[in-house]
Scaffold this motif. Structure first.
Motif, PDB file in Angstrom:
ATOM      1  N   ILE A 268      -0.998  -9.177  -2.577  1.00 42.05           N
ATOM      2  CA  ILE A 268      -0.330  -9.727  -3.764  1.00 42.05           C
ATOM      3  C   ILE A 268       0.846  -8.856  -4.218  1.00 42.05           C
ATOM      4  CG2 ILE A 268      -2.261 -11.114  -4.604  1.00 42.05           C
ATOM      5  CD1 ILE A 268      -2.972  -8.801  -6.440  1.00 42.05           C
ATOM      6  N   SER A 269       1.360  -8.035  -3.262  1.00 48.47           N
ATOM      7  CA  SER A 269       2.557  -7.243  -3.603  1.00 48.47           C
ATOM      8  C   SER A 269       3.766  -8.151  -3.804  1.00 48.47           C
ATOM      9  CB  SER A 269       2.855  -6.240  -2.494  1.00 48.47           C
ATOM     10  OG  SER A 269       3.244  -6.939  -1.339  1.00 48.47           O
TER      11      SER A 269
ATOM     12  N   VAL B 146     -10.460   8.477  -8.297  1.00 46.08           N
ATOM     13  CA  VAL B 146      -9.048   8.391  -7.891  1.00 46.08           C
ATOM     14  C   VAL B 146      -8.952   8.040  -6.421  1.00 46.08           C
ATOM     15  CG1 VAL B 146      -6.972   9.752  -7.491  1.00 46.08           C
ATOM     16  CG2 VAL B 146      -8.169   9.926  -9.660  1.00 46.08           C
TER      17      VAL B 146
ATOM     18  N   TYR C  91       1.367   2.370  -6.992  1.00 45.52           N
ATOM     19  CA  TYR C  91       1.538   2.645  -8.422  1.00 45.52           C
ATOM     20  C   TYR C  91       0.495   3.645  -8.873  1.00 45.52           C
ATOM     21  CZ  TYR C  91       4.344  -1.639  -8.596  1.00 45.52           C
ATOM     22  OH  TYR C  91       5.276  -2.608  -8.383  1.00 45.52           O
TER      23      TYR C  91
ATOM     24  N   VAL D  85      -1.030   9.050 -10.621  1.00 45.90           N
ATOM     25  CA  VAL D  85      -1.856  10.253 -10.474  1.00 45.90           C
ATOM     26  C   VAL D  85      -0.977  11.484 -10.277  1.00 45.90           C
ATOM     27  CG1 VAL D  85      -3.516  11.408  -8.966  1.00 45.90           C
ATOM     28  CG2 VAL D  85      -3.853   9.033  -9.607  1.00 45.90           C
TER      29      VAL D  85
ATOM     30  N   ARG E 190       5.853  -8.220  -7.127  1.00 42.31           N
ATOM     31  CA  ARG E 190       6.670  -7.110  -7.631  1.00 42.31           C
ATOM     32  C   ARG E 190       7.880  -7.642  -8.419  1.00 42.31           C
ATOM     33  NH1 ARG E 190       8.257  -7.365  -2.329  1.00 42.31           N
ATOM     34  NH2 ARG E 190      10.496  -7.575  -1.996  1.00 42.31           N
TER      35      ARG E 190
ATOM     36  N   MET F  20     -11.966  -1.391  -6.338  1.00 37.32           N
ATOM     37  CA  MET F  20     -11.018  -0.582  -7.105  1.00 37.32           C
ATOM     38  C   MET F  20     -11.415  -0.556  -8.564  1.00 37.32           C
ATOM     39  SD  MET F  20      -7.527  -1.788  -5.270  1.00 37.32           S
ATOM     40  CE  MET F  20      -6.390  -0.845  -6.238  1.00 37.32           C
TER      41      MET F  20
ATOM     42  N   GLU G 174       9.663  -0.231  -7.113  1.00 37.96           N
ATOM     43  CA  GLU G 174       8.875  -1.387  -7.573  1.00 37.96           C
ATOM     44  C   GLU G 174       8.431  -2.187  -6.347  1.00 37.96           C
ATOM     45  OE1 GLU G 174       8.252  -3.428 -11.503  1.00 37.96           O
ATOM     46  OE2 GLU G 174       8.607  -1.413 -10.799  1.00 37.96           O
ATOM     47  N   THR G 175       7.378  -1.688  -5.639  1.00 42.44           N
ATOM     48  CA  THR G 175       7.008  -2.331  -4.380  1.00 42.44           C
ATOM     49  C   THR G 175       6.038  -3.466  -4.557  1.00 42.44           C
ATOM     50  OG1 THR G 175       5.293  -0.698  -4.188  1.00 42.44           O
ATOM     51  CG2 THR G 175       7.332  -0.263  -3.015  1.00 42.44           C
ATOM     52  N   GLY G 176       5.269  -3.419  -5.650  1.00 44.59           N
ATOM     53  CA  GLY G 176       4.229  -4.417  -5.824  1.00 44.59           C
ATOM     54  C   GLY G 176       2.891  -3.968  -5.231  1.00 44.59           C
ATOM     55  N   TYR G 177       2.880  -2.828  -4.495  1.00 40.17           N
ATOM     56  CA  TYR G 177       1.611  -2.334  -3.945  1.00 40.17           C
ATOM     57  C   TYR G 177       0.886  -1.556  -5.028  1.00 40.17           C
ATOM     58  CZ  TYR G 177       3.268  -3.657   0.635  1.00 40.17           C
ATOM     59  OH  TYR G 177       3.709  -4.378   1.681  1.00 40.17           O
ATOM     60  N   LEU G 178      -0.184  -2.128  -5.520  1.00 39.51           N
ATOM     61  CA  LEU G 178      -0.892  -1.585  -6.658  1.00 39.51           C
ATOM     62  C   LEU G 178      -1.319  -0.151  -6.424  1.00 39.51           C
ATOM     63  CD1 LEU G 178      -1.839  -2.431  -9.393  1.00 39.51           C
ATOM     64  CD2 LEU G 178      -3.967  -3.237  -8.374  1.00 39.51           C
ATOM     65  N   ARG G 179      -1.709   0.141  -5.176  1.00 39.60           N
ATOM     66  CA  ARG G 179      -2.247   1.472  -4.909  1.00 39.60           C
ATOM     67  C   ARG G 179      -1.145   2.523  -4.915  1.00 39.60           C
ATOM     68  NH1 ARG G 179      -5.216   1.461   0.175  1.00 39.60           N
ATOM     69  NH2 ARG G 179      -3.394   0.354   0.904  1.00 39.60           N
TER      70      ARG G 179
ATOM     71  N   PHE H  77      -9.849   4.510  -5.787  1.00 35.80           N
ATOM     72  CA  PHE H  77      -8.799   3.590  -6.237  1.00 35.80           C
ATOM     73  C   PHE H  77      -7.652   3.560  -5.247  1.00 35.80           C
ATOM     74  CE2 PHE H  77      -4.925   2.670  -8.591  1.00 35.80           C
ATOM     75  CZ  PHE H  77      -5.285   1.486  -9.234  1.00 35.80           C
ATOM     76  N   LEU H  78      -7.305   4.742  -4.708  1.00 37.13           N
ATOM     77  CA  LEU H  78      -6.145   4.796  -3.828  1.00 37.13           C
ATOM     78  C   LEU H  78      -6.455   4.277  -2.427  1.00 37.13           C
ATOM     79  CD1 LEU H  78      -4.523   8.199  -4.832  1.00 37.13           C
ATOM     80  CD2 LEU H  78      -3.853   5.905  -5.534  1.00 37.13           C
TER      81      LEU H  78
ATOM     82  N   ARG I   5      -8.997  -1.409  -0.675  1.00 35.19           N
ATOM     83  CA  ARG I   5      -8.081  -2.505  -0.939  1.00 35.19           C
ATOM     84  C   ARG I   5      -8.756  -3.672  -1.644  1.00 35.19           C
ATOM     85  NH1 ARG I   5      -4.834  -3.406   4.512  1.00 35.19           N
ATOM     86  NH2 ARG I   5      -5.639  -1.466   5.338  1.00 35.19           N
TER      87      ARG I   5
ATOM     88  N   VAL J  18      -5.514  -6.427  -2.372  1.00 37.66           N
ATOM     89  CA  VAL J  18      -4.436  -6.151  -3.341  1.00 37.66           C
ATOM     90  C   VAL J  18      -3.089  -6.007  -2.673  1.00 37.66           C
ATOM     91  CG1 VAL J  18      -5.796  -5.184  -5.210  1.00 37.66           C
ATOM     92  CG2 VAL J  18      -5.066  -3.722  -3.318  1.00 37.66           C
ATOM     93  N   ASP J  19      -3.053  -5.552  -1.421  1.00 40.48           N
ATOM     94  CA  ASP J  19      -1.753  -5.393  -0.768  1.00 40.48           C
ATOM     95  C   ASP J  19      -1.084  -6.741  -0.520  1.00 40.48           C
ATOM     96  OD1 ASP J  19      -2.182  -2.801  -0.898  1.00 40.48           O
ATOM     97  OD2 ASP J  19      -2.332  -2.402   1.262  1.00 40.48           O
TER      98      ASP J  19
END
Lengths: 102, 642
Positions: free
Chosen positions: A97-98, A21, B614, B619, A101, A33, B607-612, A24-25, A28, A94-95
């Protein structure tokens, strides 16, 4: 052969899951991930097989195989997505490609 | 022959329906006289069959008469044994037969009269279709052997009345009058429905047989309520207080309609209903008392208004209201045969009066205001003499029909101890003579002709022959009831054998002469005030102008109802339209839309698009669910081993 107690397996499983976890969090890089997700899958698998052995019930073992199968499929799709994104953007953060949304 | 008439009895009911349908469907394709012919023929055949049936049934002894009462099974309305069985059988008892004879007999005469009277109408065919429909519905009302079919007929005559009052649909005032009549009548329909609900609750049936078999078993209080709700129906249909205001306005309809529906038949349905339901009223003295009071008060109420009206048909309408008050009073005190007898003679002379008035109206181009008539006796002698016969009959002058029936009613009221009501109708009898002869003098005698239309005395035979027949009936119609020979009570004994009071009239000589003197005094006063010394009427008019205005406006009941019901309803409707609809009906969904949009906005922020993020949400959510699961399902022993 001394039996390893169930608790130890479950504690190990919990530790693995939490590492997954946190990974993953905090990371980036999508590849990292994915690896963290893989860690969570396997923490679950470990719990399954530990219970199966403790209660002498094979369904837990069987379920672990299913999880592995699903995890493989997930990894294949996720990696394909990462490759596609990388091709377009020369970057795999990954940030960034936000923008996708809803 | 006897069997032929009895087996053909359902045709009495269905001939007018067939006639109405035929005219409605094929009328446009045939000559207009053909639809008039079909209209008269269907009612005529019904009349002949009714006479045949009456001749078969009425001479039989009582026990055998009763066999035919429910002999004609037509069909089921509802068949859900054992809870509810409503069949439709024809009722052929003497009371129904009397009404059927008048409906078809007087109905036939009025149909024939209409052939000439309506000749210039462009909706000639429609008129006969509606008239036949009315006759069918009225026959259904009196031939039904249960309250449900009675109510169907009851509503049906209301519909026919609505259609015919508003027959000249191009005149807004006629349409308004039709609407008013329908609304008032529907109040009565609801009254009968409530009475039926009560009957079903207490007797489990709405058929006459089951309800009237032993009405006392359910207790006086419940029975009184049934009687009172039935009275609401009767009051609306018969234009009694307090639902009387529609009848004068109904005079907007063509004159034959006024004669048939608003004088001879439909408005007496209330009398029929109470006479029919007499086992209920016999066992519920309170309800019967209310019936009597309504009738007596209406009799004098309407008579006083009739004294000052100027529209010839409106005077006759108020007179109808007053005469039906007599009938309602008679059935209210338990003198059912007297009420039915007055119904019969009233049908003769009131139809006669309307049709004679129709001759006048027809001859002077539709004018109905008696201030624009006068001196017509020489120009329209036939109308004058027939109208005069009708006026004498309704005033109760010996030996015309009204004398016998009115005397019968007054006798009954006096015998059954209603001193106040007796005085009411006694005064009303004097007033009746006064206002009828006021009409006679102002229309036919006083001075020269005051109108502007030319007088065309060209009534054809279809109009004069029915009037002549009714004039004869208005003279001889009362001779059925003579001292020691009461043919009406004898005829109706099959229907009223269980009524507690004697139905045969007993003549009270003092009363008879007293009423006669009162009627003559009324006539004499009318003569003095309108013929001999017109200044008397003018002086009275001037000195009693307040009273005159009160009466002329019918005690301001219309104004009262306007303020009580119409204005509040309008105000409420306006408020609902302008305020409630805008602020509540429209605003409520709009508020819902705004709430949805705001919630969407809130969710959208997630709905921000920031995968982390989500992942974090996921969690935290999973952790919360797990916590809830452990906390709720295991309570304080959270995490305990299974």
């Amino acid at each position: 052969m001394p039996q390893v107690p169930l608790n130890l397996y479950l504690e190990l499983s919990a530790v693995l899951f939490i590492i997954g976890v946190i990974g993953f969090l905090l990371r980036r890089n999508p590849i990292t991930m994915l690896m963290a997700i893989e860690l969570m899958w396997n923490a679950g698998n470990l719990a399954f097989v530990a219970f199966a052995r403790n209660y002498i019930d094979m369904s837990g073992q069987v379920f672990a195989f299913f999880v592995i199968t699903v995890a493989a499929a997930e990894a294949a799709i996720a990696l394909a997505i990462v490759v596609m994104v990388f091709r377009r953007r020369e970057n795999a953060d990954v940030d960034d490609i936000s923008i996708m949304r809803g | 022959m006897a069997n032929f008439f009895l087996s053909a009895a359902p045709l009495i009911l269905f001939f007018p329906l067939i006639g109405a349908a035929t005219i409605a469907l094929f009328g446009p394709y045939v000559h207009r006289s053909a639809s008039a012919f079909i209209g008269c023929l269907s009612v005529g055949l019904s009349f002949l069959l009714t006479v045949g049936v009456a001749f078969v049934i009425l001479p039989l002894p009582l026990a055998q008469q009763a066999q035919f009462d429910h002999s004609h099974f037509v069909g089921y309305w509802a068949h859900i044994p054992p809870y509810l069985i409503i069949s439709f059988r024809l009722l052929l008892d003497p009371l129904a037969l009397l009404w059927m004879l008048i409906i078809t007999g007087v109905g036939l005469l009025i149909h024939v009269y209409s052939v000439g009277y309506m000749a210039e109408s462009k909706n000639y065919r429609t008129f006969f279709s509606y008239m036949n429909l009315f006759v069918f519905m009225m026959l259904l009302l009196v031939m039904s052997d249960n309250f449900l079919w009675l109510l169907v007929g009851w509503g049906g005559v209301g519909l026919a009345s609505y259609l015919l009052i508003g027959f000249d649909y191009e005149r807004p005032i006629a349409v308004l009058a039709a609407r008013k009549a329908l609304i008032m009548n529907v109040i009565g329909d609801v009254g009968i429905m409530i009475a039926m609900f009560l009957m079903y609750a207490h007797f489990g049936s709405v058929s006459f047989q089951n309800v009237f078999n032993n009405p006392a078993q359910i207790g006086t209080s419940a029975l009184s309520w049934i009687g009172i709700w039935l009275l609401v129906g009767a009051v609306a249909k018969s234009a009694q207080l307090p639902l009387q205001t529609w009848l004068p306005d109904a005079m907007e309809g063509p004159t034959p309609v006024s004669a048939l529906i608003h004088a001879a038949t439909m408005v007496t349905a209330g009398v029929y209903l109470i006479a029919r339901a007499h086992p209920i009223y016999d066992n519920a003295p309170l309800a019967a008392e209310i019936v009597a009071i309504v009738g007596g008060v209406t009799a004098i109420f309407a008579a006083t208004i009739g004294c000052v009206q100027y529209d010839i048909k409106r005077v006759l309408a108020y007179s109808t209201m007053s005469q039906i008050g007599y009938m309602i009073l008679a059935v209210g005190v338990g003198a059912y045969a007297a009420g039915a007898f007055h119904f019969m003679t009233h049908a003769f002379f009131k139809a006669l009066l309307f049709m004679a008035a129709g001759l006048v109206i027809h001859a002077i181009g539709g004018e109905q205001d008696i201030r624009k008539m006068g001196g017509l006796a020489s120009k329209l002698p036939f109308a004058f003499w027939t109208f005069l016969i009708g006026a004498i009959a309704i005033s109760g002058i010996f030996p015309f029909a009204g004398f016998f029936s009115k005397d019968d009613v007054l006798d009954a009221v006096l015998t059954f101890h209603h001193p106040v009501l007796f005085v009411c109708v006694l005064v009303a009898a004097g007033l009746t003579a006064f206002y009828m002869f006021r009409l006679v003098f102002l229309t036919f005698l006083t001075g020269p002709y005051r109108g502007t239309h030319e007088v065309h005395a060209d009534a054809d035979r279809t109009m004069t022959v029915p009037v002549a027949i009714l004039a004869v009936l208005s003279v001889v119609g009362g001779w059925f009831v003579l001292p020691h020979h009461d043919a009406i009570a004898a005829m109706l004994r099959g229907s009223f054998s269980d009524a507690p009071l004697p139905q045969a009239a007993e003549f009270n000589v003092g009363l008879t002469f007293g009423v006669l003197a009162l009627a003559l005094a009324g006539i004499a006063f009318a003569w003095a005030a309108y013929q001999w010394r017109p200044q008397i009427a003018t002086a009275l008019h001037r000195s009693l102008s307040g009273l005159h205005d009160l009466l002329f406006n019918a005690y301001y009941v219309d104004v009262l109802y306007d303020w009580l019901f119409q204005r509040p309803t309008y105000a409420l409707a306006l408020w609902l339209r302008d305020t409630f609809e805008v602020d509540a009906i429209t605003a409520l969904p709009a508020a819902g839309v705004r709430l949805g949009a705001a919630l969407g906005e809130l969710a959208n922020r997630w709905e921000t698009g920031y995968l982390r993020r989500y992942g974090l949400t996921f969690v935290v959510g999973a952790a919360l669910l797990l916590f809830l699961y452990l906390f709720l399902s295991h309570g304080s022993a959270a995490g305990a081993a299974p």
